[in-house]
Enzyme design. Structure first.
Site, PDB file in Angstrom:
ATOM      1  N   ASN A 222       0.417   7.918   7.177  1.00  0.00           N
ATOM      2  CA  ASN A 222      -0.675   7.411   8.014  1.00  0.00           C
ATOM      3  C   ASN A 222      -0.730   8.188   9.324  1.00  0.00           C
ATOM      4  O   ASN A 222       0.324   8.622   9.835  1.00  0.00           O
ATOM      5  CB  ASN A 222      -0.492   5.908   8.296  1.00  0.00           C
ATOM      6  CG  ASN A 222      -1.833   5.215   8.502  1.00  0.00           C
ATOM      7  OD1 ASN A 222      -2.655   5.132   7.596  1.00  0.00           O
ATOM      8  ND2 ASN A 222      -2.057   4.748   9.723  1.00  0.00           N
TER       9      ASN A 222
ATOM     10  N   THR B 162     -11.382   9.963   5.574  1.00  0.00           N
ATOM     11  CA  THR B 162     -11.912  10.456   6.865  1.00  0.00           C
ATOM     12  C   THR B 162     -12.026  11.981   6.872  1.00  0.00           C
ATOM     13  O   THR B 162     -12.942  12.538   7.468  1.00  0.00           O
ATOM     14  CB  THR B 162     -11.025  10.013   8.045  1.00  0.00           C
ATOM     15  OG1 THR B 162      -9.677  10.391   7.788  1.00  0.00           O
ATOM     16  CG2 THR B 162     -11.134   8.513   8.276  1.00  0.00           C
TER      17      THR B 162
ATOM     18  N   PHE C  46     -12.393   2.265   9.549  1.00  0.00           N
ATOM     19  CA  PHE C  46     -12.883   1.016  10.157  1.00  0.00           C
ATOM     20  C   PHE C  46     -12.227   0.715  11.494  1.00  0.00           C
ATOM     21  O   PHE C  46     -12.899   0.294  12.442  1.00  0.00           O
ATOM     22  CB  PHE C  46     -12.654  -0.154   9.170  1.00  0.00           C
ATOM     23  CG  PHE C  46     -13.416   0.013   7.888  1.00  0.00           C
ATOM     24  CD1 PHE C  46     -12.821   0.579   6.762  1.00  0.00           C
ATOM     25  CD2 PHE C  46     -14.760  -0.345   7.828  1.00  0.00           C
ATOM     26  CE1 PHE C  46     -13.543   0.759   5.577  1.00  0.00           C
ATOM     27  CE2 PHE C  46     -15.494  -0.175   6.655  1.00  0.00           C
ATOM     28  CZ  PHE C  46     -14.885   0.386   5.531  1.00  0.00           C
TER      29      PHE C  46
ATOM     30  N   VAL D  14     -14.482   2.270  -1.280  1.00  0.00           N
ATOM     31  CA  VAL D  14     -15.603   1.949  -2.186  1.00  0.00           C
ATOM     32  C   VAL D  14     -16.460   3.193  -2.434  1.00  0.00           C
ATOM     33  O   VAL D  14     -17.514   3.118  -3.058  1.00  0.00           O
ATOM     34  CB  VAL D  14     -16.462   0.822  -1.561  1.00  0.00           C
ATOM     35  CG1 VAL D  14     -15.636  -0.460  -1.432  1.00  0.00           C
ATOM     36  CG2 VAL D  14     -17.046   1.231  -0.204  1.00  0.00           C
ATOM     37  N   ASP D  15     -15.954   4.363  -1.950  1.00  0.00           N
ATOM     38  CA  ASP D  15     -16.776   5.587  -1.950  1.00  0.00           C
ATOM     39  C   ASP D  15     -16.703   6.395  -3.240  1.00  0.00           C
ATOM     40  O   ASP D  15     -17.449   7.356  -3.410  1.00  0.00           O
ATOM     41  CB  ASP D  15     -16.377   6.475  -0.748  1.00  0.00           C
ATOM     42  CG  ASP D  15     -14.857   6.770  -0.693  1.00  0.00           C
ATOM     43  OD1 ASP D  15     -14.309   6.877   0.425  1.00  0.00           O
ATOM     44  OD2 ASP D  15     -14.230   6.871  -1.765  1.00  0.00           O
TER      45      ASP D  15
ATOM     46  N   ALA E 222      -9.101   3.644   3.959  1.00  0.00           N
ATOM     47  CA  ALA E 222     -10.185   4.479   4.510  1.00  0.00           C
ATOM     48  C   ALA E 222      -9.687   5.781   5.120  1.00  0.00           C
ATOM     49  O   ALA E 222     -10.417   6.763   5.216  1.00  0.00           O
ATOM     50  CB  ALA E 222     -10.965   3.661   5.535  1.00  0.00           C
TER      51      ALA E 222
ATOM     52  N   HIS F 207     -11.622  -3.165  -3.671  1.00  0.00           N
ATOM     53  CA  HIS F 207     -12.706  -3.720  -2.843  1.00  0.00           C
ATOM     54  C   HIS F 207     -14.070  -3.373  -3.424  1.00  0.00           C
ATOM     55  O   HIS F 207     -15.069  -3.398  -2.729  1.00  0.00           O
ATOM     56  CB  HIS F 207     -12.586  -3.239  -1.392  1.00  0.00           C
ATOM     57  CG  HIS F 207     -11.429  -3.884  -0.682  1.00  0.00           C
ATOM     58  ND1 HIS F 207     -11.006  -3.506   0.559  1.00  0.00           N
ATOM     59  CD2 HIS F 207     -10.584  -4.890  -1.056  1.00  0.00           C
ATOM     60  CE1 HIS F 207      -9.966  -4.253   0.924  1.00  0.00           C
ATOM     61  NE2 HIS F 207      -9.688  -5.091  -0.047  1.00  0.00           N
TER      62      HIS F 207
ATOM     63  N   CYS G 214     -28.592 -13.070  -9.769  1.00  0.00           N
ATOM     64  CA  CYS G 214     -28.413 -13.096 -11.246  1.00  0.00           C
ATOM     65  C   CYS G 214     -27.474 -12.018 -11.768  1.00  0.00           C
ATOM     66  O   CYS G 214     -27.181 -11.957 -12.956  1.00  0.00           O
ATOM     67  CB  CYS G 214     -29.788 -12.962 -11.926  1.00  0.00           C
ATOM     68  SG  CYS G 214     -30.489 -11.302 -11.795  1.00  0.00           S
TER      69      CYS G 214
ATOM     70  N   CYS H 290     -35.218 -11.462 -11.134  1.00  0.00           N
ATOM     71  CA  CYS H 290     -35.349 -12.822 -10.572  1.00  0.00           C
ATOM     72  C   CYS H 290     -35.827 -12.830  -9.124  1.00  0.00           C
ATOM     73  O   CYS H 290     -35.854 -13.872  -8.475  1.00  0.00           O
ATOM     74  CB  CYS H 290     -33.986 -13.534 -10.658  1.00  0.00           C
ATOM     75  SG  CYS H 290     -32.812 -12.984  -9.392  1.00  0.00           S
TER      76      CYS H 290
HETATM   77  N1  APR Z   1      -4.837  10.703   7.437  1.00  0.00           N
HETATM   78  C1  APR Z   1      -3.974   9.639   7.476  1.00  0.00           C
HETATM   79  N2  APR Z   1      -4.299   8.445   8.015  1.00  0.00           N
HETATM   80  C2  APR Z   1      -5.535   8.337   8.553  1.00  0.00           C
HETATM   81  C3  APR Z   1      -6.477   9.390   8.562  1.00  0.00           C
HETATM   82  C4  APR Z   1      -6.078  10.605   7.967  1.00  0.00           C
HETATM   83  N3  APR Z   1      -6.897  11.670   7.928  1.00  0.00           N
HETATM   84  N4  APR Z   1      -7.612   8.943   9.164  1.00  0.00           N
HETATM   85  C5  APR Z   1      -7.381   7.660   9.527  1.00  0.00           C
HETATM   86  N5  APR Z   1      -6.140   7.299   9.159  1.00  0.00           N
HETATM   87  C6  APR Z   1      -5.497   5.982   9.293  1.00  0.00           C
HETATM   88  C7  APR Z   1      -5.827   5.265  10.583  1.00  0.00           C
HETATM   89  O1  APR Z   1      -4.836   5.561  11.555  1.00  0.00           O
HETATM   90  C8  APR Z   1      -5.768   3.796  10.154  1.00  0.00           C
HETATM   91  O2  APR Z   1      -4.468   3.252  10.391  1.00  0.00           O
HETATM   92  O3  APR Z   1      -6.009   5.181   8.254  1.00  0.00           O
HETATM   93  C9  APR Z   1      -6.012   3.814   8.657  1.00  0.00           C
HETATM   94  C10 APR Z   1      -7.339   3.230   8.265  1.00  0.00           C
HETATM   95  O4  APR Z   1      -7.279   1.844   8.541  1.00  0.00           O
HETATM   96  P1  APR Z   1      -8.636   0.979   8.486  1.00  0.00           P
HETATM   97  O5  APR Z   1      -9.700   1.709   9.227  1.00  0.00           O
HETATM   98  O6  APR Z   1      -8.280  -0.405   8.857  1.00  0.00           O
HETATM   99  O7  APR Z   1      -9.059   1.049   6.948  1.00  0.00           O
HETATM  100  P2  APR Z   1      -8.449   0.210   5.744  1.00  0.00           P
HETATM  101  O8  APR Z   1      -7.018  -0.093   5.978  1.00  0.00           O
HETATM  102  O9  APR Z   1      -8.813   0.919   4.494  1.00  0.00           O
HETATM  103  O10 APR Z   1      -9.305  -1.163   5.843  1.00  0.00           O
HETATM  104  C11 APR Z   1      -9.137  -2.101   4.809  1.00  0.00           C
HETATM  105  O11 APR Z   1     -10.953  -3.364   5.753  1.00  0.00           O
HETATM  106  O12 APR Z   1     -13.070  -3.659   6.604  1.00  0.00           O
HETATM  107  C12 APR Z   1     -12.315  -3.685   5.483  1.00  0.00           C
HETATM  108  O13 APR Z   1     -13.234  -3.441   3.360  1.00  0.00           O
HETATM  109  C13 APR Z   1     -12.798  -2.696   4.445  1.00  0.00           C
HETATM  110  O14 APR Z   1     -11.486  -1.703   2.673  1.00  0.00           O
HETATM  111  C14 APR Z   1     -11.560  -1.895   4.091  1.00  0.00           C
HETATM  112  C15 APR Z   1     -10.434  -2.797   4.571  1.00  0.00           C
END
Ligand code: APR
Length: 238
Positions: free
Chosen positions: A209, A29, A36, A104-105, A25, A120, A131, A149
């Protein structure tokens, strides 16, 4: 993010013959899509079990539908950012062989990436939970039931308690096994089984990250920074 690190990653990309990019995710962002588990992430406000689980779909459909409808409507104005476009360009230039995403976007595909494995699922595809009949997202958002259905409509995302799509998983796993470079971008690596993928490659692993990630896997290189900024800096060197 240090200059030496982006230089090192650029060299790894240029010398790799099979590169996989694994995103979470945090890759979206900077397109305005909340993640999340960051401090402003979805799960800071909502317990995922109440909206993103099989139980929520079965026992609390109004809240389930409201959560996913909100996300679907927000996605209608969301565009991929420069980082998504750089990854698509690298694929086109033969520098990336596969993008495995937890997102999923659909932003990787919108940016032009072709070999995308949606581990995912996809929020953009709506189906009947009973169905499997496909439906339009407007039908889901307005609360209609399945035309065939009368069953409950839902997005084709992997809910907590469901298995991952086997074809996407198998394909991503094969690419990871073949990879000599796996670049992990924007994920907390907190959700199984995707969290295990970095440890399943014999290649070098790199993590990009914003925040530190608690994982047992030792990355060859860890770059703390924003995905768009790091990808832009690396792209200038490849
Ligand atoms: N650049 C780099 N890292 C980023 C940025 C950015 N601009 N913005 C956020 N992050 C980092 C955050 O620090 C965090 O560690 O991305 C990470 C996102 O982690 P999560 O929010 O846990 O998302 P994700 O790892 O994709 O979650 C996995 O959890 O709820 C389920 O299905 C959902 O696919 C998702 C899964």
């Amino acid at each position: 993010m240090e200059k030496g690190q982006t230089k090192k990653l650029a060299e790894l990309i240029k010398s790799s013959s099979h590169t996989v990019i694994l995103t979470g995710a945090g890759m979206s962002t900077e397109s305005g899509v909340p993640d999340f588990r960051s401090k402003e992430g979805w799960w800071k406000e909502i317990d995922p079990r109440t909206v993103a689980s099989v139980e929520a779909l079965e026992d609390n459909y109004p809240l389930f539908r409201e959560f996913y409808s909100t996300r679907l409507k927000a996605l209608q104005t969301v565009q991929p950012h420069e980082g998504h476009k750089i990854i698509a360009k690298w694929e086109k230039n033969g520098l990336v062989q596969c993008v495995a995403t937890q997102n999923v976007d659909g932003l990787h595909q919108k940016a032009g990436s072709i070999a995308v494995k949606e581990l995912h699922g996809s929020i953009r595809k709506i189906r009947c939970n009973q169905c499997g009949n496909e439906a339009a997202k407007e039908q889901f958002i307005t609360g209609e039931s399945c035309n065939a259905c009368r069953g409950k409509l839902r997005p084709s995302v992997v809910l907590f308690g469901e298995l991952l799509p086997q074809i996407a998983w198998q394909s991503a796993f094969q690419h990871i096994q073949k990879a000599d470079l796996v670049i992990v971008i924007g994920t907390s690596l907190e959700v199984y089984p995707v969290s295990e993928l970095p440890a399943m490659t014999n290649g070098k692993t790199v993590l990009i990250n914003k925040d530190p990630v608690w994982t047992a896997h030792h990355f060859f290189l860890t770059i703390e920074g924003n995905a768009k900024e790091v990808l832009h800096a690396v792209d200038e060197l490849v």
